[in-house]
Each structure stands twice: as structure tokens, then as C-alpha cells.
Design a protein around this motif. Structure first.
Motif, PDB file in Angstrom:
ATOM      1  N   LEU A   1      -7.313 -30.805  33.926  1.00 12.10           N
ATOM      2  CA  LEU A   1      -8.647 -31.151  34.407  1.00 12.10           C
ATOM      3  C   LEU A   1      -9.102 -30.201  35.505  1.00 12.10           C
ATOM      4  O   LEU A   1     -10.246 -29.722  35.508  1.00 12.10           O
ATOM      5  N   ILE A   2      -8.208 -29.893  36.438  1.00 16.54           N
ATOM      6  CA  ILE A   2      -8.559 -29.013  37.550  1.00 16.54           C
ATOM      7  C   ILE A   2      -8.847 -27.599  37.047  1.00 16.54           C
ATOM      8  O   ILE A   2      -9.790 -26.932  37.505  1.00 16.54           O
ATOM      9  N   LEU A   3      -8.056 -27.130  36.098  1.00 12.28           N
ATOM     10  CA  LEU A   3      -8.300 -25.802  35.536  1.00 12.28           C
ATOM     11  C   LEU A   3      -9.601 -25.767  34.737  1.00 12.28           C
ATOM     12  O   LEU A   3     -10.332 -24.762  34.763  1.00 12.28           O
ATOM     13  N   ILE A   4      -9.915 -26.851  34.022  1.00 16.43           N
ATOM     14  CA  ILE A   4     -11.175 -26.920  33.290  1.00 16.43           C
ATOM     15  C   ILE A   4     -12.354 -26.864  34.259  1.00 16.43           C
ATOM     16  O   ILE A   4     -13.388 -26.246  33.962  1.00 16.43           O
ATOM     17  N   ILE A   5     -12.202 -27.501  35.426  1.00 11.69           N
ATOM     18  CA  ILE A   5     -13.246 -27.381  36.450  1.00 11.69           C
ATOM     19  C   ILE A   5     -13.447 -25.919  36.825  1.00 11.69           C
ATOM     20  O   ILE A   5     -14.582 -25.444  36.993  1.00 11.69           O
ATOM     21  N   GLY A   6     -12.337 -25.176  36.940  1.00 10.61           N
ATOM     22  CA  GLY A   6     -12.446 -23.753  37.226  1.00 10.61           C
ATOM     23  C   GLY A   6     -13.214 -23.014  36.140  1.00 10.61           C
ATOM     24  O   GLY A   6     -14.061 -22.155  36.426  1.00 10.61           O
ATOM     25  N   VAL A   7     -12.947 -23.355  34.866  1.00  8.59           N
ATOM     26  CA  VAL A   7     -13.675 -22.730  33.754  1.00  8.59           C
ATOM     27  C   VAL A   7     -15.157 -23.098  33.820  1.00  8.59           C
ATOM     28  O   VAL A   7     -16.041 -22.260  33.582  1.00  8.59           O
ATOM     29  N   LEU A   8     -15.449 -24.360  34.163  1.00 10.69           N
ATOM     30  CA  LEU A   8     -16.844 -24.783  34.303  1.00 10.69           C
ATOM     31  C   LEU A   8     -17.539 -24.045  35.437  1.00 10.69           C
ATOM     32  O   LEU A   8     -18.735 -23.737  35.354  1.00 10.69           O
ATOM     33  N   VAL A   9     -16.798 -23.759  36.509  1.00 13.74           N
ATOM     34  CA  VAL A   9     -17.362 -22.963  37.611  1.00 13.74           C
ATOM     35  C   VAL A   9     -17.722 -21.571  37.113  1.00 13.74           C
ATOM     36  O   VAL A   9     -18.794 -21.033  37.431  1.00 13.74           O
ATOM     37  N   PHE A  10     -16.830 -20.961  36.326  1.00 14.06           N
ATOM     38  CA  PHE A  10     -17.124 -19.649  35.746  1.00 14.06           C
ATOM     39  C   PHE A  10     -18.390 -19.713  34.896  1.00 14.06           C
ATOM     40  O   PHE A  10     -19.269 -18.840  34.974  1.00 14.06           O
ATOM     41  N   LEU A  11     -18.512 -20.765  34.068  1.00 10.34           N
ATOM     42  CA  LEU A  11     -19.688 -20.901  33.206  1.00 10.34           C
ATOM     43  C   LEU A  11     -20.948 -21.135  34.028  1.00 10.34           C
ATOM     44  O   LEU A  11     -22.020 -20.599  33.713  1.00 10.34           O
ATOM     45  N   PHE A  12     -20.846 -21.927  35.093  1.00  8.01           N
ATOM     46  CA  PHE A  12     -22.006 -22.158  35.949  1.00  8.01           C
ATOM     47  C   PHE A  12     -22.513 -20.843  36.529  1.00  8.01           C
ATOM     48  O   PHE A  12     -23.718 -20.561  36.509  1.00  8.01           O
ATOM     49  N   TYR A  13     -21.588 -20.030  37.036  1.00  5.51           N
ATOM     50  CA  TYR A  13     -21.987 -18.760  37.619  1.00  5.51           C
ATOM     51  C   TYR A  13     -22.369 -17.719  36.555  1.00  5.51           C
ATOM     52  O   TYR A  13     -22.969 -16.697  36.885  1.00  5.51           O
ATOM     53  N   THR A  14     -22.038 -17.986  35.304  1.00  6.66           N
ATOM     54  CA  THR A  14     -22.495 -17.106  34.230  1.00  6.66           C
ATOM     55  C   THR A  14     -24.003 -17.220  34.046  1.00  6.66           C
ATOM     56  O   THR A  14     -24.691 -16.230  33.763  1.00  6.66           O
ATOM     57  N   PHE A  15     -24.529 -18.442  34.222  1.00 11.57           N
ATOM     58  CA  PHE A  15     -25.958 -18.688  34.045  1.00 11.57           C
ATOM     59  C   PHE A  15     -26.710 -18.776  35.373  1.00 11.57           C
ATOM     60  O   PHE A  15     -27.921 -19.004  35.387  1.00 11.57           O
ATOM     61  N   SER A  16     -26.002 -18.656  36.494  1.00 10.80           N
ATOM     62  CA  SER A  16     -26.617 -18.649  37.822  1.00 10.80           C
ATOM     63  C   SER A  16     -26.063 -17.449  38.584  1.00 10.80           C
ATOM     64  O   SER A  16     -24.918 -17.046  38.344  1.00 10.80           O
ATOM     65  N   PRO A  17     -26.841 -16.884  39.507  1.00  9.57           N
ATOM     66  CA  PRO A  17     -26.349 -15.710  40.240  1.00  9.57           C
ATOM     67  C   PRO A  17     -25.048 -16.020  40.995  1.00  9.57           C
ATOM     68  O   PRO A  17     -24.983 -16.950  41.793  1.00  9.57           O
ATOM     69  N   ALA A  18     -24.014 -15.259  40.709  1.00 12.20           N
ATOM     70  CA  ALA A  18     -22.716 -15.430  41.364  1.00 12.20           C
ATOM     71  C   ALA A  18     -22.609 -14.471  42.539  1.00 12.20           C
ATOM     72  O   ALA A  18     -23.091 -13.332  42.469  1.00 12.20           O
ATOM     73  N   PRO A  19     -22.000 -14.893  43.643  1.00  9.88           N
ATOM     74  CA  PRO A  19     -21.815 -13.974  44.776  1.00  9.88           C
ATOM     75  C   PRO A  19     -20.965 -12.770  44.366  1.00  9.88           C
ATOM     76  O   PRO A  19     -20.009 -12.910  43.599  1.00  9.88           O
ATOM     77  N   MET A  20     -21.314 -11.609  44.871  1.00  9.89           N
ATOM     78  CA  MET A  20     -20.478 -10.438  44.614  1.00  9.89           C
ATOM     79  C   MET A  20     -19.141 -10.593  45.324  1.00  9.89           C
ATOM     80  O   MET A  20     -18.087 -10.230  44.795  1.00  9.89           O
ATOM     81  N   LEU A  21     -19.189 -11.165  46.536  1.00  6.18           N
ATOM     82  CA  LEU A  21     -17.995 -11.475  47.308  1.00  6.18           C
ATOM     83  C   LEU A  21     -18.079 -12.946  47.695  1.00  6.18           C
ATOM     84  O   LEU A  21     -19.006 -13.350  48.413  1.00  6.18           O
ATOM     85  N   TYR A  22     -17.116 -13.749  47.268  1.00 11.09           N
ATOM     86  CA  TYR A  22     -17.159 -15.183  47.549  1.00 11.09           C
ATOM     87  C   TYR A  22     -16.819 -15.487  49.005  1.00 11.09           C
ATOM     88  O   TYR A  22     -17.202 -16.523  49.528  1.00 11.09           O
ATOM     89  N   ASN A  23     -16.091 -14.599  49.659  1.00  8.64           N
ATOM     90  CA  ASN A  23     -15.772 -14.774  51.070  1.00  8.64           C
ATOM     91  C   ASN A  23     -16.956 -14.277  51.899  1.00  8.64           C
ATOM     92  O   ASN A  23     -17.206 -13.073  51.987  1.00  8.64           O
ATOM     93  N   PRO A  24     -17.723 -15.189  52.526  1.00  4.53           N
ATOM     94  CA  PRO A  24     -18.930 -14.752  53.236  1.00  4.53           C
ATOM     95  C   PRO A  24     -18.644 -13.850  54.428  1.00  4.53           C
ATOM     96  O   PRO A  24     -19.459 -12.995  54.778  1.00  4.53           O
ATOM     97  N   ARG A  25     -17.490 -14.014  55.044  1.00  4.21           N
ATOM     98  CA  ARG A  25     -17.150 -13.161  56.189  1.00  4.21           C
ATOM     99  C   ARG A  25     -16.934 -11.722  55.742  1.00  4.21           C
ATOM    100  O   ARG A  25     -17.411 -10.783  56.375  1.00  4.21           O
ATOM    101  N   HIS A  26     -16.229 -11.534  54.645  1.00  3.51           N
ATOM    102  CA  HIS A  26     -16.023 -10.189  54.113  1.00  3.51           C
ATOM    103  C   HIS A  26     -17.336  -9.582  53.625  1.00  3.51           C
ATOM    104  O   HIS A  26     -17.571  -8.377  53.773  1.00  3.51           O
ATOM    105  N   ASP A  27     -18.181 -10.420  53.045  1.00  3.20           N
ATOM    106  CA  ASP A  27     -19.484  -9.934  52.607  1.00  3.20           C
ATOM    107  C   ASP A  27     -20.289  -9.387  53.788  1.00  3.20           C
ATOM    108  O   ASP A  27     -20.863  -8.294  53.711  1.00  3.20           O
ATOM    109  N   ALA A  28     -20.299 -10.151  54.885  1.00  3.63           N
ATOM    110  CA  ALA A  28     -21.044  -9.713  56.071  1.00  3.63           C
ATOM    111  C   ALA A  28     -20.426  -8.463  56.687  1.00  3.63           C
ATOM    112  O   ALA A  28     -21.152  -7.555  57.141  1.00  3.63           O
ATOM    113  N   MET A  29     -19.094  -8.383  56.720  1.00  2.00           N
ATOM    114  CA  MET A  29     -18.423  -7.219  57.315  1.00  2.00           C
ATOM    115  C   MET A  29     -18.699  -5.953  56.519  1.00  2.00           C
ATOM    116  O   MET A  29     -18.965  -4.889  57.088  1.00  2.00           O
ATOM    117  N   LEU A  30     -18.647  -6.051  55.177  1.00  2.00           N
ATOM    118  CA  LEU A  30     -18.914  -4.865  54.350  1.00  2.00           C
ATOM    119  C   LEU A  30     -20.374  -4.441  54.479  1.00  2.00           C
ATOM    120  O   LEU A  30     -20.680  -3.241  54.562  1.00  2.00           O
TER     121      LEU A  30
END
Length: 556
Positions: A282-311
Motif C-alpha cells: 500500500l505504501i509503495l502504491i502511494i509512491g506510484v500514485l505520487v509519481f502519477l500525480f506529478y506526471t499530470f501536475s508540475p513536479a519540482p525540479m528539486l524536492y528539497n526546497p533548501r537545495h533549490d534555494a541554494m542552487l
């Protein structure tokens, strides 16, 4: 985060902490503190065992693993039912009937004091590092939410949890685990409902798209010592890991030692055998659903916001170029995914897969740029589910999820620290330094030991959060030690094995595991359990036979 989410978090944590402290007020002896006076019902023990595993590491690391790698990780647990049945007819009645406080006490009765002490020491090292990983998981969440430094997040989680654990005992931990399971399962089901509802295409079509990337592939029947998640590593390596973890790790043994009887201890383990794999799926399927959600919605280039801001701050030109390419790749992937959902056939799916691979290429370049710019590990798999919960789930869901993560972490950390204190006091302080003292004295030493291990775990946590998927990290730490520890207990159940064989075999097992862990090529961590156990048994048995033959020759 909205104030309603904070109210949900505060109310849940208050209930858990208050109830835990209420249950410890009558604890005045070490059997009550460490083993709940051996009075827990089987269902509470079973839920406690499962809750320890369904920790913050699982909620964060396994969902991220599912989003990036799919369902292959579930093979890791294929050996669990086998291990639980074997333990139910071997070690469980053995240790429960021996009326010991720790699993390692029995090793002295069977072999000698140095074998007991060395085995317990290896447990302390492995479980101390794993406890650090469990603290790291919610710290990652807080760091992602508020942009706080990871070290401060570790302190925020670790300090109050250590304080609670010092006062509490295993009974408080077990009943907190029961509540933990309720909130975790509720949070998981809520996330599934929201993700399915948010998908712009039917669920069967969405899974068809996920299958094109290999994320729905469960079985891998290839045999490789360097590949972690295969059917054979799960059945063989997983069985040895689960035998070691549930049969010889004090954090788990302490649970069924606290059960009312041998039959109730067996029943608690069978609960995990029946329900662990479906829950992990079930937990892994949630992960797959997260992938599918971000397939149809803009996904962050970097999921870690601190690293995103630093770069963005340190290398603005490179960041802008990567962001432009990433946005274009996301747009092309979204269009290809929608076409693949409406036009059946292999061609649209292959087109989608090509665009998805391009998204992955740009993300890998961005992660490499972060590593080069900051000098920190950029693997951000642990930030995927926190970003989704905070950015996209309805009001209140973030509070439920954060409460689940924090409560899971506190309960799991409390269980780990309590077992570390038990082994420290019983196997070392009482055995070697002060054999005779009052229960009040040993309780005081147990609380001090808990605090020391808590500090050690916080130090490890600041390092563990940078190692990648936390669910992999915690099992990597354990697998380095578990196989060799299991080998000693296997020797204990073999007649005519001797103390010298067990002690030298344990040293040999650890040496060989270290060689295959750090040598070239590096053997995948699941196989460490098999290698360690086999080396200990072979070396220990051979030495024991040699000693027996020598003794016979002398007598003749």
C-alpha cells in the motif's frame, strides 16, 4: 502551514505523551520498566511490532522509494512470513521460556560471557545507528516544511523524545504504538483517496502509464549479488534479515518477552506475517500514485526546497538554464501522458517513456549541480512525499500526515532507546560492574543510559539524512550486523558447538561482511545477512568439531 494543521499535530502529540506518562506512574521495578511485567496481550504486542516498523522512515522513505523506483522494493519482505513461522517454533518459545531480559543473556548460559557481551555490543552499535535514522526521518520533514537547518530539526525531534523515553517504559511504548498504527493507517488511506481523486485520467489508464516506466514491476527473478531488490534476495536475504531482526534484535525480542505467554508471543509475530507485506505494498502504491500525480501536475525540479534555494542563489545562470529545460520536458511529458491515456497502443506509451526519461535526465543534472555547488548529498527521495502533502493536499491533511510522522518517530525512537538501555544495563552494567543493587538503582542507570543513547542517535541522525532513501539506510545499517548475530543464535541451537567456535565465528562473520561491504565489487546489503550467518555457522561448527576431536584424542 495553516493553524488548523498545527492544532491537529498538537492534540495528537498531547494525547500520546499524556497517556504514555500516565501508564508509567506505577513502574517501580526493572521488570515493569523493561518488560511491562510480562503482561501485554498478543494484539498489543503485534501492533507494537508493526508500528515500530511502520515508522517515520516508512512513511517518508518507502513512499519516496515507490515514487522513484516503483513496487520492486516489496520483494524485500518476501522472506517475512517464512521467518515468522520459523521463529514461532524455535527462538520464541526458547527465549520466552528462559525468562531472560535480553536475548543475549541466553548466549552466556549456552556459551560464555564474552560471546554474550560481543553479541550485545554489536546489537548496540546497529540499533544505535538505526535509531539515528528514525530521528532523521521527521527531521527531514520539518526541514522541508520550514526551511530550518537539519541539525536544529534533529534537536527539536530528539530532545523531547529522549525526555519522554527516559520517563517511560516498554508498556507505555507499546500502548502508544497501538494509537500510532491507527493514525498511520488513517493518514495513508486519506492520501490514497486524495491522489486518486486528483488524477485527471481513470485509475486503470494511469497505472497503464506507470507500467510503461517499470514502476508496476514487482518480480525480478534475476540472480545477482550486486542487485538489491530481486525475488531471490528477498526470499533468501530477506528471510535471514527478518530472522535476525525479529529473532535476535533486542528491540523486537523485548516485545514478545513482554507478552503474557509463549502462545501470545507467537500470535503477535503471525500478525506481522499476515499484514506486513500488504501494508508495505500500500505504501509503495502511494509512491506510484505520487509519481502519477506529478506526471499530470508540475513536479519540482528539486524536492528539497533548501537545495533549490541554494542552487538558485549560488548559480543563477545554471539554475535558469536547467529550469527552462525542465519545464519544457515536463510539458512534453504531460502531453504524452494524456495522449497515452486516451490512445491505446505501444507507440504512445513509448513516446511517454522517452519524455519521462528526459525529465529524469534534467533532474539528475540538477541534483549533480546541487552536489557540486553545496558539497552536500543531493539525493532528495526523502523530500518527495512531504512536498506533496504540504503543497497539494487539502486543509487538515498536512496536519494528519505530520502528526503521523511525528508520533511514529517518537514511538519508534522510544522503543529503540528502551531496548538499547535494557541491553546496556542488563548485559554490561549489571553483568560486569554491579551485579547486586536495588531495582531503584538499576532504574536510575537505565534512564541515564537511555539519555546517552539518545544523544548518540541524534549525532547519527545528522549524517543519515544525507545518505539517500532512509528505508534503505536503516536496513543497510542493520544488515551489516544482523547476519553474524543470527549465526551465533543458530550455533546455540546446534548440539556440540562450543564457546570458542561461537566467539571466533562471530568475529569471522563480521570480518567477511566488512570485506564484501567495502570491497570491490560491493555486494548488495540484503546478501550481507546470508553471508554473515553462513560464515559464523561454518567457522563456529568447524572450530567446535576440532576442539571436540582434540579433547577425544587427549582422553585416549
Amino acid at each position: 502551514m495553516h493553524w488548523i494543521n498545527w492544532v491537529i499535530v498538537a492534540v495528537y502529540l498531547f494525547v500520546v505523551v499524556f497517556d504514555g506518562l500516565r501508564r508509567t506512574r506505577g513502574t517501580k521495578n526493572i521488570e515493569g520498566y523493561f518488560l511491562a511485567s510480562r503482561s501485554l496481550p498478543w494484539w498489543a504486542v503485534g501492533l507494537s511490532v508493526m508500528a515500530t516498523q511502520l515508522s517515520a522512515v516508512t512513511l517518508i522513505g518507502t513512499t519516496g522509494q515507490g515514487a522513484t523506483d516503483g513496487l520492486r522494493f516489496v520483494q524485500f519482505y518476501f522472506g517475512l512470513p517464512i521467518a515468522m513461522v520459523l521463529l514461532g517454533v524455535t527462538l520464541v518459545p526458547f527465549l520466552h521460556g528462559a525468562k531472560v531480559y535480553t536475548a543475549y543473556e541466553y548466549l552466556e548460559r549456552r556459551f560464555d560471557a564474552k560471546t554474550r557481551s560481543l553479541t550485545s555490543l554489536l546489537f548496540l552499535l546497529s540499533r544505535g545507528m538505526s535509531a539515528g535514522t528514525i530521528i532523521a526521518a521527521p527531521s527531514v520533514v520539518l526541514s522541508a516544511i520550514f526551511g530550518w537547518d537539519l541539525t536544529w530539526c534533529v534537536l527539536l525531534i530528539g530532545v523531547p523524545t529522549i525526555g519522554y523515553t527516559v520517563l517511560g517504559g516498554v508498556e507505555a511504548v507499546a500502548w502508544a504504538d497501538v494509537k500510532q498504527m491507527v493514525i498511520i493507517v488513517a493518514a495513508l488511506l486519506a492520501i490514497v483517496v486524495v491522489l486518486v481523486w486528483r488524477l485527471p485520467v481513470p485509475l486503470d489508464e494511469a497505472f497503464h502509464i506507470a507500467g510503461a516506466t517499470g514502476r508496476l514491476r514487482v518480480f525480478d527473478f534475476s540472480f545477482s549479488l550486486t542487485e538489491t531488490y530481486t525475488f531471490w534476495s528477498g526470499i533468501l536475504g530477506g528471510t535471514f534479515l527478518m530472522l535476525s531482526y525479529f529473532g535476535t534484535d533486542q528491540s523486537q525480542v523485548q516485545r514478545y518477552l513482554a507478552a503474557r505467554s509463549v502462545d501470545e508471543a507467537r500470535s503477535s509475530l503471525l500478525m506481522s506475517a499476515y499484514w506486513k507485506i500488504p501494508l508495505q505494498a500500500l505504501i509503495l502504491i502511494i509512491g506510484v500514485l505520487v509519481f502519477l500525480f506529478y506526471t499530470f501536475s508540475p513536479a519540482p525540479m528539486l524536492y528539497n526546497p533548501r537545495h533549490d534555494a541554494m542552487l538558485r542563489e549560488q548559480r543563477p545562470a545554471a539554475y535558469a538554464a536547467l529550469a527552462s529545460r525542465y519545464t519544457a520536458a515536463l510539458s512534453a511529458r504531460d502531453q504524452a501522458a494524456r495522449e497515452a491515456a486516451t490512445v491505446h497502443g505501444s507507440a504512445p506509451l513509448n513516446t511517454f517513456k522517452a519524455h519521462n526519461d528526459q525529465v529524469d535526465v534534467v533532474r539528475k543534472e540538477a541534483l549533480a549541480a546541487v552536489t557540486e555547488a553545496t558539497g552536500e548529498s543531493s539525493r532528495d527521495v526523502n523530500y518527495i512525499i512531504p512536498r506533496l502533502v504540504l503543497d497539494h493536499l487539502p486543509l487538515g491533511f498536512a496536519g494528519v500526515f505530520l502528526a503521523a510522522v511525528l508520533a511514529a518517530a517518537m514511538s519508534s525512537i522510544a522503543a529503540e532507546l528502551n531496548s538499547l538501555a535494557t541491553a546496556s544495563v542488563v548485559d554490561f552494567y549489571q553483568r560486569w560492574y554491579k551485579p547486586e543493587a536495588s531495582d531503584a538503582h538499576f532504574l536510575k542507570v537505565g534512564r541515564i543510559s537511555t539519555a546517552i543513547w539518545g544523544v548518540f542517535a541524534m549525532v547519527v541522525a545528522t549524517y543519515a539524512a544525507t545518505l539517500g532513501s532512509l528505508i534503505e539506510v536503516v536496513n543497510r545499517f542493520g544488515s551489516f550486523f544482523y547476519g553474524s548475530i543470527l549465526g551465533v543464535f543458530l550455533l546455540a541451537m546446534i548440539k556440540r558447538t562450543r564457546a570458542i567456535g561461537a566467539f571466533v565465528g562471530l568475529l569471522a562473520g563480521m570480518a567477511v561482511v566488512a570485506a564484501v561491504s567495502f570491497g570491490a565489487p560491493q555486494v548488495s546489503f540484503l546478501w550481507h545477512n546470508v553471508i554473515g550467518a553462513v560464515v559464523v555457522v561454518v567457522v563456529g561448527w568447524a572450530l567446535s568439531l576440532g576442539r571436540a576431536e582434540t579433547a577425544t584424542a587427549v582422553q585416549v
